[in-house]
Design a protein around this motif. Structure first.
Motif, PDB file in Angstrom:
ATOM      1  N   LEU A  83       4.169   2.968 -26.049  1.00  0.00           N
ATOM      2  CA  LEU A  83       4.205   4.065 -25.084  1.00  0.00           C
ATOM      3  C   LEU A  83       3.877   5.406 -25.744  1.00  0.00           C
ATOM      4  O   LEU A  83       4.242   5.650 -26.894  1.00  0.00           O
ATOM      5  CB  LEU A  83       5.587   4.173 -24.451  1.00  0.00           C
ATOM      6  CG  LEU A  83       5.985   3.152 -23.390  1.00  0.00           C
ATOM      7  CD1 LEU A  83       7.391   3.444 -22.894  1.00  0.00           C
ATOM      8  CD2 LEU A  83       5.011   3.153 -22.224  1.00  0.00           C
ATOM      9  N   PRO A  84       3.238   6.319 -25.000  1.00  0.00           N
ATOM     10  CA  PRO A  84       3.008   7.667 -25.526  1.00  0.00           C
ATOM     11  C   PRO A  84       4.283   8.505 -25.500  1.00  0.00           C
ATOM     12  O   PRO A  84       4.408   9.497 -26.203  1.00  0.00           O
ATOM     13  CB  PRO A  84       1.973   8.244 -24.555  1.00  0.00           C
ATOM     14  CG  PRO A  84       2.249   7.527 -23.256  1.00  0.00           C
ATOM     15  CD  PRO A  84       2.672   6.130 -23.650  1.00  0.00           C
ATOM     16  N   ALA A 101       6.051  11.554 -15.631  1.00  0.00           N
ATOM     17  CA  ALA A 101       7.137  10.757 -16.209  1.00  0.00           C
ATOM     18  C   ALA A 101       6.931   9.298 -15.834  1.00  0.00           C
ATOM     19  O   ALA A 101       6.313   8.975 -14.818  1.00  0.00           O
ATOM     20  CB  ALA A 101       8.494  11.243 -15.706  1.00  0.00           C
ATOM     21  N   GLY A 102       7.494   8.405 -16.666  1.00  0.00           N
ATOM     22  CA  GLY A 102       7.396   6.977 -16.388  1.00  0.00           C
ATOM     23  C   GLY A 102       8.624   6.246 -16.893  1.00  0.00           C
ATOM     24  O   GLY A 102       9.354   6.744 -17.757  1.00  0.00           O
ATOM     25  N   GLN A 103       8.846   5.057 -16.342  1.00  0.00           N
ATOM     26  CA  GLN A 103       9.971   4.234 -16.766  1.00  0.00           C
ATOM     27  C   GLN A 103       9.596   2.766 -16.674  1.00  0.00           C
ATOM     28  O   GLN A 103       8.925   2.346 -15.712  1.00  0.00           O
ATOM     29  CB  GLN A 103      11.204   4.514 -15.911  1.00  0.00           C
ATOM     30  CG  GLN A 103      12.434   3.675 -16.243  1.00  0.00           C
ATOM     31  CD  GLN A 103      12.997   3.944 -17.637  1.00  0.00           C
ATOM     32  OE1 GLN A 103      12.729   4.987 -18.223  1.00  0.00           O
ATOM     33  NE2 GLN A 103      13.766   3.017 -18.171  1.00  0.00           N
ATOM     34  N   HIS A 151       3.102  -1.684 -18.234  1.00  0.00           N
ATOM     35  CA  HIS A 151       3.003  -0.598 -19.202  1.00  0.00           C
ATOM     36  C   HIS A 151       2.346   0.617 -18.553  1.00  0.00           C
ATOM     37  O   HIS A 151       1.730   0.519 -17.488  1.00  0.00           O
ATOM     38  CB  HIS A 151       2.149  -1.048 -20.395  1.00  0.00           C
ATOM     39  CG  HIS A 151       2.317  -0.206 -21.623  1.00  0.00           C
ATOM     40  ND1 HIS A 151       1.477   0.844 -21.913  1.00  0.00           N
ATOM     41  CD2 HIS A 151       3.210  -0.265 -22.623  1.00  0.00           C
ATOM     42  CE1 HIS A 151       1.874   1.404 -23.057  1.00  0.00           C
ATOM     43  NE2 HIS A 151       2.916   0.745 -23.505  1.00  0.00           N
ATOM     44  N   PHE A 152       2.496   1.772 -19.199  1.00  0.00           N
ATOM     45  CA  PHE A 152       1.744   2.962 -18.800  1.00  0.00           C
ATOM     46  C   PHE A 152       1.311   3.713 -20.057  1.00  0.00           C
ATOM     47  O   PHE A 152       1.919   3.594 -21.122  1.00  0.00           O
ATOM     48  CB  PHE A 152       2.558   3.867 -17.864  1.00  0.00           C
ATOM     49  CG  PHE A 152       3.887   4.318 -18.417  1.00  0.00           C
ATOM     50  CD1 PHE A 152       3.985   5.412 -19.268  1.00  0.00           C
ATOM     51  CD2 PHE A 152       5.052   3.644 -18.063  1.00  0.00           C
ATOM     52  CE1 PHE A 152       5.211   5.820 -19.766  1.00  0.00           C
ATOM     53  CE2 PHE A 152       6.289   4.043 -18.553  1.00  0.00           C
ATOM     54  CZ  PHE A 152       6.368   5.145 -19.409  1.00  0.00           C
ATOM     55  N   ASP A 153       0.251   4.509 -19.910  1.00  0.00           N
ATOM     56  CA  ASP A 153      -0.273   5.281 -21.025  1.00  0.00           C
ATOM     57  C   ASP A 153      -0.826   6.577 -20.467  1.00  0.00           C
ATOM     58  O   ASP A 153      -1.209   6.654 -19.291  1.00  0.00           O
ATOM     59  CB  ASP A 153      -1.384   4.493 -21.739  1.00  0.00           C
ATOM     60  CG  ASP A 153      -1.801   5.139 -23.063  1.00  0.00           C
ATOM     61  OD1 ASP A 153      -0.949   5.762 -23.716  1.00  0.00           O
ATOM     62  OD2 ASP A 153      -2.988   5.018 -23.433  1.00  0.00           O
ATOM     63  N   TRP A 154      -0.858   7.630 -21.304  1.00  0.00           N
ATOM     64  CA  TRP A 154      -1.465   8.886 -20.864  1.00  0.00           C
ATOM     65  C   TRP A 154      -1.937   9.679 -22.057  1.00  0.00           C
ATOM     66  O   TRP A 154      -1.557   9.426 -23.200  1.00  0.00           O
ATOM     67  CB  TRP A 154      -0.513   9.702 -20.003  1.00  0.00           C
ATOM     68  CG  TRP A 154       0.812  10.068 -20.625  1.00  0.00           C
ATOM     69  CD1 TRP A 154       1.042  10.787 -21.763  1.00  0.00           C
ATOM     70  CD2 TRP A 154       2.099   9.742 -20.097  1.00  0.00           C
ATOM     71  NE1 TRP A 154       2.379  10.931 -21.988  1.00  0.00           N
ATOM     72  CE2 TRP A 154       3.058  10.306 -20.971  1.00  0.00           C
ATOM     73  CE3 TRP A 154       2.547   9.051 -18.969  1.00  0.00           C
ATOM     74  CZ2 TRP A 154       4.430  10.181 -20.753  1.00  0.00           C
ATOM     75  CZ3 TRP A 154       3.902   8.933 -18.760  1.00  0.00           C
ATOM     76  CH2 TRP A 154       4.832   9.482 -19.635  1.00  0.00           C
ATOM     77  N   SER A 155      -2.769  10.667 -21.764  1.00  0.00           N
ATOM     78  CA  SER A 155      -3.261  11.563 -22.797  1.00  0.00           C
ATOM     79  C   SER A 155      -3.643  12.890 -22.152  1.00  0.00           C
ATOM     80  O   SER A 155      -4.212  12.908 -21.052  1.00  0.00           O
ATOM     81  CB  SER A 155      -4.484  10.964 -23.500  1.00  0.00           C
ATOM     82  OG  SER A 155      -5.036  11.885 -24.437  1.00  0.00           O
ATOM     83  N   LEU A 196      -0.588  -0.352 -16.148  1.00  0.00           N
ATOM     84  CA  LEU A 196      -1.001  -1.743 -16.274  1.00  0.00           C
ATOM     85  C   LEU A 196       0.057  -2.664 -15.702  1.00  0.00           C
ATOM     86  O   LEU A 196       1.250  -2.519 -15.995  1.00  0.00           O
ATOM     87  CB  LEU A 196      -1.237  -2.109 -17.748  1.00  0.00           C
ATOM     88  CG  LEU A 196      -2.351  -1.385 -18.488  1.00  0.00           C
ATOM     89  CD1 LEU A 196      -1.849  -0.064 -19.055  1.00  0.00           C
ATOM     90  CD2 LEU A 196      -2.898  -2.248 -19.620  1.00  0.00           C
ATOM     91  N   ASN A 197      -0.383  -3.616 -14.923  1.00  0.00           N
ATOM     92  CA  ASN A 197       0.479  -4.656 -14.368  1.00  0.00           C
ATOM     93  C   ASN A 197       0.138  -5.946 -15.126  1.00  0.00           C
ATOM     94  O   ASN A 197      -0.700  -6.735 -14.705  1.00  0.00           O
ATOM     95  CB  ASN A 197       0.213  -4.809 -12.870  1.00  0.00           C
ATOM     96  CG  ASN A 197       1.309  -5.541 -12.135  1.00  0.00           C
ATOM     97  OD1 ASN A 197       1.727  -5.145 -11.071  1.00  0.00           O
ATOM     98  ND2 ASN A 197       1.795  -6.636 -12.697  1.00  0.00           N
TER      99      ASN A 197
END
Length: 395
Positions: free
Chosen positions: A161-162, A174-176, A187-191, A202-203
């Motif tokens: 995770l980022p 925000a993510g959980q 999952h999640f990602d960011w930039s 992503l599922n």
């Protein structure tokens, strides 16, 4: 008190990576005349705050939700707790770039003036930067965060995770992930880059370590394209080809790719699977209709198209995986049919960092607090006008 802030920064830079809490305690005793200072770290579920110096004790005892420390963590504002004898415990958010790490408590002999509060807040900010850097060099703070053992898959997912939140100009994201200690493929990602924010959700297919490995390959393929200057389409296509040529179509990853122009509020999207995008505007939750394209990795040389739409200031976007909207415990109607929208509407007055927790808590309640049957990810994005000046809350 600029000299206090400078002494804290110098002490943290000089400290060993695993001794930041001790360094902060020592320098704040000297610089502010504090009796003590404690650093509290949020656990993986963000359900409690745990002291680094005494990791088996939770902030406020067994029920932290109503504690002063939790108020500070939730509001991201300094909170003062003044006793009858005049002593005061000041709680400061330990946060950097919108990422909430925990809370710094400074025990002072008298109620602090505004300069002292500001100096303590600067110390908490310096501590947040130091802790983010130290996380690469020590396991101490990660050990405090975990309240049970992570599965191997979850260990990989959290490491990938980022972060769990980020602030970028007028955007708060925000993510959980749940179940926090056993999550597999979701999952999640960011930039952030200048005026651009890239977000992917992503599922992941499958379960356990196999799903986690597939997700890791997918995320790093998209990062490779993004860091080489590739736009959303190139990110999707490189990841899709990488997965296909490794698994020949036997495995695939449902993914939603988003890119927000943070200045203009223009959102571009590539829908490559099942994560759903919803908008909360004016108290109404509306699904955003996107052109559904093939999940990443199903076929060779798959090509993807981008859609574009414009946000309005104050819009809130939610991205949820099928473990959220399709959850149907005990043969009840899916969570996404009605209950999910109600939980999202209930977040109207909360920041995105609290909103993801609200939706997840309601999902757990929908399961009668039983373990989730599937991985679940919730990401919340707020695009808004500049916020109001910070306030200090008094206990």
């Amino acid at each position: 008190m600029p000299e206090a802030s400078g002494s804290v920064s110098r002490a943290l830079r000089a400290a060993a990576p695993d001794k930041l809490a001790e360094a902060a305690d020592a320098v704040l005793r000297q610089a502010l005349g504090a009796a003590r200072a404690e650093v509290f770290v949020a656990d993986y579920r963000a359900s409690g705050l745990w002291p680094v110096l005494d990791p088996d004790r939770r902030a406020g005892g067994p029920s932290p939700a109503g504690t002063v420390a939790q108020r500070c963590f939730s509001s991201q504002q300094p909170v003062l707790d003044t006793a009858d004898d005049g002593r005061c415990q000041a709680y400061l958010p330990v946060s950097v770039w919108g990422e909430r790490l925990g809370v710094l408590m400074v025990d002072l002999p008298v109620a602090p003036d505004a300069d002292t509060v500001e100096a303590a807040r600067d110390a908490a900010g310096a501590l947040a930067v130091a802790m983010r850097a130290a996380d690469r060099e020590t396991d101490r703070y990660r050990r405090v965060r975990r309240r049970e053992r992570l599965s191997m898959a979850a260990e990989m997912q959290w490491d990938l995770l980022p972060g769990r939140s980020v602030r970028h100009g007028e955007v708060l994201l925000a993510g959980q992930l749940e179940p926090a200690y056993t999550v597999g493929g979701d999952h999640f990602d960011w930039s952030v880059d200048a005026d651009r924010l890239t977000v992917t959700v992503l599922n992941g297919t499958g379960s356990g370590l196999t799903a986690s490995l597939l997700t890791a390959v997918t995320v790093n393929a998209m990062r490779n394209a993004r860091r080489s200057g590739g736009a959303l389409v190139e990110q999707a296509e490189l990841a899709s080809d990488t997965i296909f040529y490794q698994h020949r179509g036997a495995k695939h990853v449902a993914t939603l790719l988003l890119e927000l122009d943070c200045r203009r509020g223009v959102l571009r999207a590539v829908d490559a699977g099942s994560p759903q995008l919803l908008r909360l505007r004016g108290g109404r939750v509306t699904p955003i209709a996107l052109e559904q394209q093939l999940p990443l990795g199903m076929f060779a040389e798959t090509r993807y198209d981008v859609q574009e739409f414009t946000l309005e200031p104050g819009d809130r976007l939610f991205v949820v995986s099928d473990g959220v909207y399709a959850a149907a415990p005990d043969e009840r109607e899916p969570y996404g049919a009605r209950a999910m929208a109600r939980s999202m509407r209930a977040t109207r007055l909360q920041p995105a960092t609290e909103a993801v927790g609200t939706v997840m808590r309601e999902l757990h309640a929908y399961h009668a607090d039983a373990d989730l049957r599937d991985d679940a990810v919730v990401v919340c994005l707020d695009w808004r006008k500049a916020g109001r000046p910070d306030d200090v809350a008094e206990q």
